[in-house]
Write a protein that holds these residues in place. Structure first.
Motif, short mmCIF file in Angstrom:
data_model
loop_
_atom_site.label_atom_id
_atom_site.label_comp_id
_atom_site.label_asym_id
_atom_site.label_seq_id
_atom_site.Cartn_x
_atom_site.Cartn_y
_atom_site.Cartn_z
N LYS A 1 10.24 12.48 -66.35
CA LYS A 1 10.84 11.14 -66.40
C LYS A 1 10.88 10.65 -67.85
CE LYS A 1 10.34 6.40 -64.65
NZ LYS A 1 10.89 5.83 -65.84
N ALA A 2 9.80 10.89 -68.59
CA ALA A 2 9.75 10.47 -69.98
C ALA A 2 10.80 11.20 -70.82
CB ALA A 2 8.36 10.71 -70.56
N LEU B 1 8.77 10.42 -76.20
CA LEU B 1 8.78 11.81 -76.65
C LEU B 1 7.39 12.44 -76.53
CD1 LEU B 1 10.90 13.75 -77.70
CD2 LEU B 1 10.30 13.08 -80.02
N ARG B 2 6.36 11.68 -76.86
CA ARG B 2 4.99 12.20 -76.70
C ARG B 2 4.68 12.47 -75.23
NH1 ARG B 2 4.22 8.60 -80.85
NH2 ARG B 2 3.56 6.90 -79.48
N LYS B 3 5.10 11.56 -74.36
CA LYS B 3 4.87 11.76 -72.92
C LYS B 3 5.67 12.95 -72.42
CE LYS B 3 3.81 6.95 -71.76
NZ LYS B 3 4.25 5.77 -71.00
N CYS B 4 6.88 13.11 -72.95
CA CYS B 4 7.72 14.25 -72.57
C CYS B 4 7.04 15.56 -72.97
CB CYS B 4 9.09 14.13 -73.24
SG CYS B 4 10.19 15.52 -72.93
N GLN B 5 6.46 15.60 -74.16
CA GLN B 5 5.77 16.81 -74.63
C GLN B 5 4.51 17.09 -73.81
OE1 GLN B 5 5.32 15.74 -78.76
NE2 GLN B 5 7.34 16.55 -79.31
N ASP B 6 3.97 16.03 -73.19
CA ASP B 6 2.80 16.21 -72.32
C ASP B 6 3.21 16.67 -70.92
OD1 ASP B 6 1.06 15.51 -74.32
OD2 ASP B 6 0.89 13.41 -73.69
N GLY B 7 4.53 16.78 -70.65
CA GLY B 7 4.99 17.33 -69.39
C GLY B 7 5.66 16.35 -68.44
N GLU C 1 17.83 8.76 -73.12
CA GLU C 1 18.58 7.51 -73.05
C GLU C 1 18.28 6.62 -74.25
OE1 GLU C 1 18.42 5.39 -69.34
OE2 GLU C 1 18.46 7.26 -68.19
N THR C 2 17.02 6.56 -74.64
CA THR C 2 16.64 5.75 -75.79
C THR C 2 17.28 6.31 -77.06
OG1 THR C 2 14.55 5.17 -74.73
CG2 THR C 2 14.69 4.83 -77.10
N TYR C 3 17.28 7.64 -77.19
CA TYR C 3 17.90 8.27 -78.36
C TYR C 3 19.40 7.95 -78.41
CZ TYR C 3 19.17 11.77 -81.81
OH TYR C 3 19.66 12.38 -82.94
N ARG C 4 20.05 7.97 -77.26
CA ARG C 4 21.47 7.65 -77.19
C ARG C 4 21.71 6.20 -77.64
NH1 ARG C 4 22.42 8.45 -71.91
NH2 ARG C 4 22.17 10.68 -72.26
N ALA C 5 20.84 5.27 -77.21
CA ALA C 5 20.98 3.87 -77.61
C ALA C 5 20.77 3.73 -79.12
CB ALA C 5 19.97 3.01 -76.86
N LEU D 1 13.49 0.43 -80.52
CA LEU D 1 13.96 1.67 -79.89
C LEU D 1 13.24 2.88 -80.47
CD1 LEU D 1 17.80 0.98 -79.64
CD2 LEU D 1 16.18 1.16 -77.74
N GLU D 2 13.02 2.91 -81.79
CA GLU D 2 12.33 4.04 -82.41
C GLU D 2 10.90 4.15 -81.91
OE1 GLU D 2 12.90 3.10 -86.55
OE2 GLU D 2 14.68 4.38 -86.70
N ARG D 3 10.20 3.01 -81.77
CA ARG D 3 8.84 3.05 -81.26
C ARG D 3 8.81 3.54 -79.81
NH1 ARG D 3 8.83 -1.50 -84.49
NH2 ARG D 3 9.20 -2.93 -82.76
N ARG D 4 9.74 3.03 -79.01
CA ARG D 4 9.80 3.45 -77.61
C ARG D 4 10.12 4.94 -77.51
NH1 ARG D 4 14.51 1.39 -73.91
NH2 ARG D 4 14.08 -0.51 -75.03
#
Length: 110
Positions: free
Chosen positions: A83-84, A74-80, A90-94, A66-69
């Protein structure tokens, strides 16, 4: 006559030795079966410890995945990628649900 009785006694002893071991097996069989059933029905302390260890390692491996995912998302989210960002949440919640189930090693202040 005495020699004949000794021979008969020796022959009887040899022929009955097989019967005695069979009788002993029949008498002890219920005890062996009962002890085997109890052994299968109960869990020893070491078996329970091994199971807890396997479960703990499994949760730690899952947390690592989960940490790797989460890092990738998070990197994809910072790239804009919106969806990421949602996936990262969701991954952070898990991860937050899994973390309390993993014991923390005590700090060594030596």
């Amino acid at each position: 006559m005495r020699a004949l009785s000794f021979i008969m006694l020796a022959v009887a002893g040899v022929s009955l030795s097989g019967c005695l071991s069979t009788v002993a097996d029949v008498v002890t069989a219920p005890v062996k079966v009962g002890s085997k059933a109890v052994d299968l029905a109960t869990t020893s302390q070491s078996e329970a410890d091994e199971k807890r260890g396997r479960d703990l390692r499994k949760r730690e491996e899952e947390l690592g995945k989960l940490e790797r995912r989460y890092g990738k998302e998070l990197r994809k989210c910072q790239d804009g990628s919106r969806k990421a960002c949602g996936d990262a949440q969701e991954t952070y919640r898990a991860m937050q649900e899994l973390i309390p189930t993993i014991p923390v090693a005590p700090d060594s202040d030596d």
